[in-house]
Design a protein around this motif. Structure first.
Motif, PDB file in Angstrom:
ATOM      1  N   THR A  35       0.894  -0.943   0.022  1.00 47.92           N
ATOM      2  CA  THR A  35       0.071  -0.061   0.062  1.00 47.92           C
ATOM      3  C   THR A  35       1.205   1.110  -0.114  1.00 47.92           C
ATOM      4  O   THR A  35       1.771   1.428   1.033  1.00 47.92           O
ATOM      5  N   ILE A  36       0.544   2.179  -0.702  1.00 49.58           N
ATOM      6  CA  ILE A  36       1.332   3.257  -1.168  1.00 49.58           C
ATOM      7  C   ILE A  36       0.713   4.599  -1.192  1.00 49.58           C
ATOM      8  O   ILE A  36      -0.526   4.656  -1.934  1.00 49.58           O
ATOM      9  N   VAL A  37       1.160   5.677  -0.585  1.00 47.72           N
ATOM     10  CA  VAL A  37       0.646   6.978  -0.827  1.00 47.72           C
ATOM     11  C   VAL A  37       1.656   7.873  -1.322  1.00 47.72           C
ATOM     12  O   VAL A  37       2.643   7.778  -0.460  1.00 47.72           O
ATOM     13  N   LEU A  38       1.563   8.242  -2.705  1.00 48.01           N
ATOM     14  CA  LEU A  38       2.751   8.988  -3.155  1.00 48.01           C
ATOM     15  C   LEU A  38       2.387  10.533  -3.331  1.00 48.01           C
ATOM     16  O   LEU A  38       1.290  10.666  -4.026  1.00 48.01           O
ATOM     17  N   VAL A  39       3.157  11.474  -2.857  1.00 48.91           N
ATOM     18  CA  VAL A  39       2.710  12.828  -3.083  1.00 48.91           C
ATOM     19  C   VAL A  39       3.826  13.346  -4.037  1.00 48.91           C
ATOM     20  O   VAL A  39       4.933  13.118  -4.082  1.00 48.91           O
ATOM     21  N   THR A  40       3.152  13.983  -5.159  1.00 49.84           N
ATOM     22  CA  THR A  40       4.281  14.277  -6.328  1.00 49.84           C
ATOM     23  C   THR A  40       3.605  15.507  -7.016  1.00 49.84           C
ATOM     24  O   THR A  40       2.423  15.429  -7.154  1.00 49.84           O
ATOM     25  N   HIS A  41       4.452  16.286  -7.692  1.00 54.07           N
ATOM     26  CA  HIS A  41       4.261  17.223  -8.697  1.00 54.07           C
ATOM     27  C   HIS A  41       4.384  16.533  -9.999  1.00 54.07           C
ATOM     28  O   HIS A  41       3.824  17.336 -10.943  1.00 54.07           O
ATOM     29  N   ASP A  42       4.765  15.346 -10.309  1.00 50.18           N
ATOM     30  CA  ASP A  42       5.124  14.750 -11.477  1.00 50.18           C
ATOM     31  C   ASP A  42       3.886  13.924 -11.892  1.00 50.18           C
ATOM     32  O   ASP A  42       3.723  12.803 -11.468  1.00 50.18           O
ATOM     33  N   LEU A  43       3.123  14.361 -12.814  1.00 50.88           N
ATOM     34  CA  LEU A  43       1.926  13.544 -13.139  1.00 50.88           C
ATOM     35  C   LEU A  43       2.210  12.389 -13.696  1.00 50.88           C
ATOM     36  O   LEU A  43       1.478  11.329 -13.900  1.00 50.88           O
ATOM     37  N   ALA A  44       3.421  12.420 -14.595  1.00 49.71           N
ATOM     38  CA  ALA A  44       3.732  11.216 -15.470  1.00 49.71           C
ATOM     39  C   ALA A  44       4.062  10.013 -14.310  1.00 49.71           C
ATOM     40  O   ALA A  44       3.877   8.935 -14.571  1.00 49.71           O
ATOM     41  N   LEU A  45       4.773  10.330 -13.251  1.00 50.17           N
ATOM     42  CA  LEU A  45       5.110   9.524 -12.154  1.00 50.17           C
ATOM     43  C   LEU A  45       3.786   8.997 -11.558  1.00 50.17           C
ATOM     44  O   LEU A  45       3.803   7.935 -11.202  1.00 50.17           O
ATOM     45  N   ALA A  46       2.712   9.951 -11.398  1.00 48.08           N
ATOM     46  CA  ALA A  46       1.564   9.600 -10.760  1.00 48.08           C
ATOM     47  C   ALA A  46       0.795   8.658 -11.724  1.00 48.08           C
ATOM     48  O   ALA A  46       0.380   7.443 -11.259  1.00 48.08           O
ATOM     49  N   GLU A  47       0.939   8.816 -12.887  1.00 46.89           N
ATOM     50  CA  GLU A  47       0.028   7.885 -13.782  1.00 46.89           C
ATOM     51  C   GLU A  47       0.702   6.500 -14.130  1.00 46.89           C
ATOM     52  O   GLU A  47       0.066   5.537 -14.238  1.00 46.89           O
ATOM     53  N   ALA A  48       2.150   6.570 -14.013  1.00 50.60           N
ATOM     54  CA  ALA A  48       2.710   5.315 -13.957  1.00 50.60           C
ATOM     55  C   ALA A  48       2.666   4.587 -12.818  1.00 50.60           C
ATOM     56  O   ALA A  48       2.652   3.235 -12.878  1.00 50.60           O
ATOM     57  N   CYS A  49       2.661   4.977 -11.676  1.00 56.10           N
ATOM     58  CA  CYS A  49       2.670   4.428 -10.263  1.00 56.10           C
ATOM     59  C   CYS A  49       1.470   3.877  -9.754  1.00 56.10           C
ATOM     60  O   CYS A  49       1.271   3.076  -8.791  1.00 56.10           O
ATOM     61  N   ALA A  50       0.448   4.857  -9.608  1.00 57.89           N
ATOM     62  CA  ALA A  50      -0.790   4.946  -8.913  1.00 57.89           C
ATOM     63  C   ALA A  50      -1.992   4.305  -9.378  1.00 57.89           C
ATOM     64  O   ALA A  50      -2.004   4.262 -10.767  1.00 57.89           O
ATOM     65  N   SER A  51      -2.743   3.422  -8.642  1.00 56.41           N
ATOM     66  CA  SER A  51      -4.075   2.943  -9.106  1.00 56.41           C
ATOM     67  C   SER A  51      -5.065   3.864  -9.162  1.00 56.41           C
ATOM     68  O   SER A  51      -6.271   3.865  -9.625  1.00 56.41           O
ATOM     69  N   ARG A  52      -4.923   5.166  -8.324  1.00 58.20           N
ATOM     70  CA  ARG A  52      -5.891   6.323  -8.150  1.00 58.20           C
ATOM     71  C   ARG A  52      -5.266   7.398  -8.050  1.00 58.20           C
ATOM     72  O   ARG A  52      -4.054   7.359  -7.265  1.00 58.20           O
ATOM     73  N   THR A  53      -5.639   8.467  -8.514  1.00 57.51           N
ATOM     74  CA  THR A  53      -4.906   9.851  -8.301  1.00 57.51           C
ATOM     75  C   THR A  53      -6.208  10.946  -7.564  1.00 57.51           C
ATOM     76  O   THR A  53      -7.302  10.822  -8.291  1.00 57.51           O
ATOM     77  N   ILE A  54      -5.545  11.489  -6.600  1.00 58.65           N
ATOM     78  CA  ILE A  54      -6.338  12.554  -6.346  1.00 58.65           C
ATOM     79  C   ILE A  54      -5.671  14.054  -6.431  1.00 58.65           C
ATOM     80  O   ILE A  54      -4.408  14.136  -6.082  1.00 58.65           O
ATOM     81  N   HIS A  55      -6.348  15.078  -6.665  1.00 58.04           N
ATOM     82  CA  HIS A  55      -6.034  16.285  -7.157  1.00 58.04           C
ATOM     83  C   HIS A  55      -6.485  17.393  -6.010  1.00 58.04           C
ATOM     84  O   HIS A  55      -7.397  17.617  -5.959  1.00 58.04           O
ATOM     85  N   LEU A  56      -5.441  18.029  -5.237  1.00 63.27           N
ATOM     86  CA  LEU A  56      -5.617  18.759  -4.371  1.00 63.27           C
ATOM     87  C   LEU A  56      -5.682  20.362  -4.784  1.00 63.27           C
ATOM     88  O   LEU A  56      -4.580  20.726  -5.329  1.00 63.27           O
ATOM     89  N   VAL A  57      -6.484  21.391  -4.472  1.00 64.14           N
ATOM     90  CA  VAL A  57      -6.338  22.661  -4.683  1.00 64.14           C
ATOM     91  C   VAL A  57      -6.902  23.521  -3.593  1.00 64.14           C
ATOM     92  O   VAL A  57      -8.165  23.201  -3.027  1.00 64.14           O
ATOM     93  N   ASP A  58      -6.085  24.335  -2.999  1.00 61.06           N
ATOM     94  CA  ASP A  58      -6.320  25.208  -1.728  1.00 61.06           C
ATOM     95  C   ASP A  58      -6.894  24.443  -0.542  1.00 61.06           C
ATOM     96  O   ASP A  58      -8.117  24.443   0.124  1.00 61.06           O
ATOM     97  N   GLY A  59      -6.445  23.134  -0.250  1.00 59.17           N
ATOM     98  CA  GLY A  59      -6.707  22.163   0.733  1.00 59.17           C
ATOM     99  C   GLY A  59      -8.115  21.560   0.453  1.00 59.17           C
ATOM    100  O   GLY A  59      -8.234  20.604   1.501  1.00 59.17           O
ATOM    101  N   HIS A  60      -8.692  21.346  -0.760  1.00 62.32           N
ATOM    102  CA  HIS A  60      -9.864  20.513  -1.121  1.00 62.32           C
ATOM    103  C   HIS A  60      -9.700  19.610  -2.225  1.00 62.32           C
ATOM    104  O   HIS A  60      -8.702  19.838  -3.118  1.00 62.32           O
ATOM    105  N   LEU A  61     -10.300  18.655  -2.129  1.00 59.13           N
ATOM    106  CA  LEU A  61     -10.154  17.696  -3.213  1.00 59.13           C
ATOM    107  C   LEU A  61     -10.879  18.026  -4.494  1.00 59.13           C
ATOM    108  O   LEU A  61     -12.139  18.333  -4.442  1.00 59.13           O
ATOM    109  N   ALA A  62     -10.229  18.401  -5.448  1.00 55.77           N
ATOM    110  CA  ALA A  62     -10.540  19.072  -6.524  1.00 55.77           C
ATOM    111  C   ALA A  62     -10.942  18.035  -7.811  1.00 55.77           C
ATOM    112  O   ALA A  62     -11.997  18.484  -8.696  1.00 55.77           O
ATOM    113  N   LEU A  63     -10.230  16.766  -7.658  1.00 54.53           N
ATOM    114  CA  LEU A  63     -10.399  16.107  -8.715  1.00 54.53           C
ATOM    115  C   LEU A  63     -10.049  14.547  -8.289  1.00 54.53           C
ATOM    116  O   LEU A  63      -8.992  14.561  -7.657  1.00 54.53           O
ATOM    117  N   GLU A  64     -10.762  13.487  -8.600  1.00 51.11           N
ATOM    118  CA  GLU A  64     -10.303  12.292  -8.275  1.00 51.11           C
ATOM    119  C   GLU A  64     -10.371  11.460  -9.934  1.00 51.11           C
ATOM    120  O   GLU A  64     -11.379  11.192 -10.275  1.00 51.11           O
TER     121      GLU A  64
END
Length: 230
Positions: A194-223
């Motif tokens: 089980t992994i939680v990965l914090v990254t600015h690199d969208l390519a890294l997120a796409e390659a490694c993650a089974s799910r991605t969430i996007h935060l903006v101003d402390g709120h969940l903006a996109l999942e």
């Protein structure tokens, strides 16, 4: 479904008069899932990671990791819980330069009371799997950035944690080393970690993650749900 992380109504304020740095949000991470957390600087990514790791406490809500409500633990309890249940990989490695690679890797195991013999055996196993056995007696300062990050990953995994947290794990690496670490994270996820990965690199997120969430101003903006993340 077994969840390794459960955040319920979690918010964090550093200024009682201002907007929260994070939340309130609800978030669950299932066992074996790899979650990427993306967003601009100041969006709350590091705050979220710190709350999950028990390095900070929420202003509101509850944080449960591996069945333990971490926001209710004492400082001593938190330190023990992190050693036993959470492995953390940092952007800048945070290795101890006066210890060899092998000693860096086995140190967290010894801190939990594992015998030196068993800790050394576990460290040797991980170094073999991660391709750094030949550096066991070297000191971190003699290694490349990619090699040091592999040492950091081995150290994070030595206690077989329920959760691996990776904070910008390729941020300080060149392209080739970053690719190596990305493939390592992919392999760990495939192996059930089980992994939680914090990254600015969208390519890294796409390659490694089974799910991605996007935060903006402390709120969940996109999942991005698991079935659309690949």
């Amino acid at each position: 479904m077994t969840h390794v992380i459960e955040l319920t109504g979690v918010a964090k304020r550093y200024d009682s008069a201002g907007a929260p740095a994070l939340g309130p949000i609800d978030l669950s991470v299932a066992k074996g899932e790899a979650l990427a957390v993306t967003g601009p600087s100041g969006s709350g990514k590091s705050t979220l990671l710190n709350l999950v790791a028990g390095l900070d406490k929420p202003t509101e809500g509850s944080v449960t990791v591996a069945g333990q409500q971490v926001d209710q633990l004492s400082e001593h309890g938190l330190a023990r819980f992190r050693r036993e249940q959470i492995g953390i990989v940092f952007q800048f490695f945070n290795l101890l330069d006066d210890l060899t690679v092998a000693d860096n890797v086995q140190l967290p195991a010894q801190l939990t009371g594992t015998s030196r013999k068993k800790a050394a055996a576990r460290a040797a196993e991980l170094m073999e799997v991660l391709g750094i056995s030949k550096h066991a007696l070297a000191y971190p300062g003699r290694l490349s950035g990619g090699e040091r990050q592999r040492v950091a990953v081995a150290r994070a995994l030595v206690n077989r944690p329920a959760l691996l947290l990776a904070d910008e794990p390729t941020g300080a690496l060149d392209t080739a080393s970053g690719h190596d670490v990305r493939e390592l994270l992919v392999d760990l996820h495939r192996g059930g970690q089980t992994i939680v990965l914090v990254t600015h690199d969208l390519a890294l997120a796409e390659a490694c993650a089974s799910r991605t969430i996007h935060l903006v101003d402390g709120h969940l903006a996109l999942e991005t749900p698991a079935e659309a993340a690949r």
